[in-house]
Write an enzyme that holds these catalytic residues in place. Structure first.
Site, PDB file in Angstrom:
ATOM      1  N   ASP A 361      28.115  18.098  81.896  1.00 50.58           N
ATOM      2  CA  ASP A 361      28.103  17.490  80.767  1.00 50.58           C
ATOM      3  C   ASP A 361      29.601  17.509  80.329  1.00 50.58           C
ATOM      4  OD1 ASP A 361      27.374  16.075  78.745  1.00 50.58           O
ATOM      5  OD2 ASP A 361      25.698  17.058  78.186  1.00 50.58           O
ATOM      6  N   GLU A 562      23.619  13.961  68.706  1.00 47.53           N
ATOM      7  CA  GLU A 562      24.127  15.157  69.124  1.00 47.53           C
ATOM      8  C   GLU A 562      24.063  16.241  67.934  1.00 47.53           C
ATOM      9  OE1 GLU A 562      26.507  15.771  72.593  1.00 47.53           O
ATOM     10  OE2 GLU A 562      26.437  13.643  72.852  1.00 47.53           O
TER      11      GLU A 562
END
Ligand code: BGC
Length: 847
Positions: A361, A562
């Site tokens: 990621d 997020e």
């Protein structure tokens, strides 16, 4: 070192790029740290094919590059076997790998950001993969045409490298091709979970794949396979359900649409894209639902959860031919997934037999253990990461992969395996046969944002609309009365805002309220569908029409993505301005109810939020989730012939502080998993019958203090290591009996403390900091409640001054005025030239 002609030419290009690059760096604060936070303003778009200019990003090139590319001066490649489509994939891979230098292998293993690499660098290195992170659009503009041109130029640059290995371009098409202006934006996953329709999911996959291909990308970082257990987590809306079986079923159906049926003619052909199973694994289970947080449980509990629940969607996707997996930022018992060899090598690649590539990621490599990037690269590559999503440090990664191989800290076999996996995915996806510019030939560009795709999205909106309560007014269910109303008053800003409908991951990473892209707002849709009805509108509730015979109040959460979506129990509510709107309108709404008119609340939230105060105030409550661009889907149900058909895939507690009890104490639950009603008041699923438990009693103050550092009980001291979240914190430590949080220079620190301030007044905050050198500043942010937006939080910069040694702390003071109540403090550093530093504690001195 003797430099070839080619290297010299590159060095001159580097020098030129350096000057432009420095200017770019000075004007783009995010280049070393995070995603571009700015919206791409559609009005500023100048299509780059008009000028024909597209050199890729203007980036600085470090002197390291010369070292990193030493062995690029190689003979012309023999492409006869690996470019021959009639040969078996394994033979083509062998023929290609036999010719690759270590640098070329390492260049296949990194994934820069499109705004962090130039076309020249792609060509020189033979870069394997490029990404656009959330909100990262071509510099020429954010229309599909700009993307198409830019991505084809990137592909071309890779084809012009010595080996001509095609580049793999990945983007976050997580609810449609959402980064691009004018794309069809589908509901976020939580809404699709409520719709629970596999055939619909496949249609969405097909349409999304076409819109991704239309911009010349071949890979989406979707779907998200998390099954959030705690909706304080800011990524809950990216999950289909709290239940892993639902996630497996729906994500598989989406992937069949994105990639095509495995082993069929259409599988990964030029109308389909590669999917990603993300984020592997356990992310919905972190303590307090913290994004990038820690899953804490005994080894046995974890093993059971992993094998009996969490692996199900991954297995389903591997079986459906998914060829890429992205590990999660989370840790399990303090070990970051990105360095967990058991999870990646043994379970994913071993037990599940995953043959594709594992992509890290965004900047995640920099979070694993190891002092410095070189060790971190070794630790994650050895744990099984094949492709490093390193938007801006990709060049250092190439260098460090090479150094690690030379020193034996990564074996030659490991990088050969990684490169073989990457090449396998490229061959399987037909990239070596991918003709540049073909999107134009097969007409996909004209399919971008097309009516046929918007129809599918509209259907998805209809199917995801979830009716939670629907009381009788004069013996008739409220929603029946509503559809018969001759005049409807609509209230709330979110009723007329495409951005609020779309949520995060839309145009920009965080998304934003307002008209950010093409689509139909709820208000516009109601007006279109009104027929002989009158629709009036008040955005803040102050000028509600008293004559209306039905009221539709729209409230919800403003967009986030997020960690910016993480909430505490006391702040998991609708937005402040929506709360204010309901308060302003309350008298008028109350009066309308007394007159027997239906008053309906429509929520646009990414998760169950605390709505306990609203249950008795509305005749019906509808959850529309984050429906995307096609507001007409809502009007189809509200005013048209369609009925509600969705049911909750999340258990909805009365109060967010009861989230931990919601699975084992029915009295904490407001709406059960499966809840969903029809217009006539009947239930869709037997188990979804709405029987409202009594509203639990709560002690507001105790609840609010829950999970916070209460200064009264800590002697007004906040110890560094008592942080409640640490998105980028490197380490905490205990040396000579001093505990601290520590950050190595040039790494990100983003550490937060939730503090309960016992009394309003002036305080001096003493920060005890040790630093290795005089350098830049650390930034301190604070805000009442939570910091949801850095821009609105109070911010002060504290200089870093060299201290005698790293265990000698100096006091840096800050004067602040605080109210009584909950605050969030944040300590942040993201400058490349910062010193190593430690924070021991913060002492709050009340004046
Ligand atoms: C997110 C991923 C995303 C990646 C690329 C990360 O911050 O966690 O879901 O795919 O960025 O934008």
């Amino acid at each position: 070192m003797k430099l070839s002609k080619r290297a010299l030419a590159v060095i001159s290009a580097i020098a030129a790029a350096l000057i432009i690059g420095v200017i770019f760096l000075l004007t783009n604060k995010n280049v070393f740290g995070d995603k571009d936070f700015e919206n791409q303003a559609p009005s500023a778009i100048v299509p780059d094919w008009v000028s024909g200019e597209d050199t890729g990003a203007e980036v600085t090139v470090k002197t390291d590059e010369i070292e990193a590319m030493e062995d690029l001066n190689l003979p012309e490649a023999d492409k006869s076997v690996y470019m021959d489509a009639s040969k078996p994939i394994e033979e083509r891979i062998d023929a290609l790998m036999a010719q690759m230098s270590v640098t070329e292998k390492a260049a296949q293993m990194v994934q820069p950001e499109q705004n962090g690499i130039s076309l020249e660098q792609i060509k020189t290195y033979g870069i394997g993969s490029v990404l656009s992170g959330g909100g990262s659009a071509p510099v020429s503009g954010n229309k599909a045409e700009n993307w198409n041109t830019h991505l084809n130029n990137i592909k071309q640059a890779a084809l012009e490298s010595r080996l001509g290995i095609p580049v793999l371009y990945g983007i976050d098409a997580v609810h449609g091709n959402n980064n691009v202006y004018g794309a069809t934006v589908f509901p976020h996953n939580i809404g699709l979970g409520a719709a629970s329709d596999e055939e619909l999911m496949t249609q969405i996959g097909i349409a999304t794949a076409k819109e991704v291909r239309a911009v010349a990308a071949q890979w989406t970082f979707a779907p998200c396979l998390g099954n959030a257990q705690n909706e304080l987590w800011g990524r809950t809306y990216e999950c289909y359900s709290e239940n892993a079986d639902d996630v497996a079923r729906l994500s598989k159906a989406l992937v069949i649409g994105l990639q095509g049926e495995p082993e069929s003619e259409e599988y990964l052909n030029d109308e389909h894209v590669l999917a990603t199973a993300k984020h592997y694994i356990g992310e919905g289970y972190t303590v307090n639902g913290e994004n990038q947080g820690n899953v804490e449980m005994s080894v046995d509990e974890w093993e059971m959860l992993l094998h009996e629940t969490l692996l199900k969607p991954y297995k389903a996707l591997v079986d459906a031919g998914t060829l890429t997996v992205m590990p999660s930022f989370t840790s399990v018992n303090d070990l970051k997934t990105h360095e967990d060899s058991y999870l990646i090598n043994e379970v994913l690649k071993g037990e599940l037999g995953f043959k594709g590539l594992v992509v890290s990621d965004y900047n995640a490599i920099e979070q694993v253990s190891g002092k410095g990037l070189k060790e971190q690269v070794a630790n994650s590559v050895n744990a099984g990461v094949d492709l490093l999503m390193e938007p801006y440090n990709w060049e250092d990664c190439i260098k460090y992969i090479k150094q690690n191989v030379a020193e034996g800290t990564i074996s030659q076999e490991r990088i050969d395996d990684a490169v073989r996996r990457i090449l396998y995915v490229k061959f399987a996806a037909g990239l070596f046969e991918d003709v540049n510019g073909q999107e134009f030939q097969n007409g996909l560009t004209s399919n971008f944002g097309a009516d046929e795709n918007r129809e599918i999205a509209r259907r998805a909106v209809r199917e995801s609309l979830t009716l939670l309560t629907n009381v009788n007014i004069n013996g008739k269910p409220a929603m029946k009365a509503f559809e018969k109303a001759k005049s409807i008053a609509v209230v709330g800003q979110k009723a007329d805002s495409i951005g609020s409908q779309c949520g995060g991951w839309t145009i920009s990473w965080q998304g934003s309220n307002g008209n950010i892209t093409e689509g139909t707002t709820l208000l516009q849709a109601l007006e279109k569908a009104a027929g002989s009805r009158t629709i009036t509108y008040s955005d803040d509730g102050s000028d509600l029409s008293a004559d209306a015979d039905a009221y539709l109040v729209v409230a919800g959460e403003s967009p986030y993505a997020e960690m910016y979506g993480d909430r505490s129990a006391s702040t998991l509510l609708v937005d402040d301005n929506d709360k204010a709107m309901i308060t302003i309108a309350s008298d008028a709404l109350q009066k309308a109810r007394e007159e027997g008119k239906p008053v309906i609340l429509l929520l646009m939230t990414g998760r169950p939020v605390t709505i306990a105060d609203y249950i008795d105030k509305f005749d019906a409550i509808i959850e529309a989730w984050l429906p995307g661009t096609e507001g007409e889907g809502m009007a189809d149900v509200l005013l048209g012939d369609y009925d509600f058909n969705a049911t909750l895939t999340f258990t909805w507690p009365w109060y967010a502080e009861n989230i931990n009890e919601k699975f084992n104490d029915d009295s904490a639950v407001l709406f059960k998993y499966g809840t969903g009603l029809k217009k006539d008041g009947s239930t869709i699923k037997q188990e979804g019958t709405v029987v409202l438990n009594e509203k639990p009693q709560r002690d507001e103050k105790v609840i609010l203090k829950d999970g916070m550092i209460d200064l009264e009980s800590t002697n007004y001291v906040v110890e560094g290591e008592f942080y409640n979240s640490d998105s980028y914190l490197v380490t905490t430590g205990n040396e000579n009996n001093l505990t601290f949080v520590e950050n190595w220079g040039g790494q990100w620190a983003n550490t937060k403390w939730n503090v309960w301030i016992p009394g309003a007044g002036k305080y001096t905050l003493h920060f005890y900091i040790a630093a290795a050198k005089d350098s830049d500043t650390v930034e301190i942010y604070y805000h009442e409640g939570s910091i949801t937006d850095d821009g609105n939080a109070n911010k002060t910069a504290v200089p870093m001054k060299k201290t005698a040694d790293m265990n000698t702390y100096e006091d840096f003071s800050l004067e602040v005025t605080l109210n009584e109540g909950a605050y969030e403090f944040k300590f942040m550093n993201n400058t490349a030239n910062a010193a190593d530093f430690r924070l021991d504690k913060v002492v709050f001195e009340k004046k």
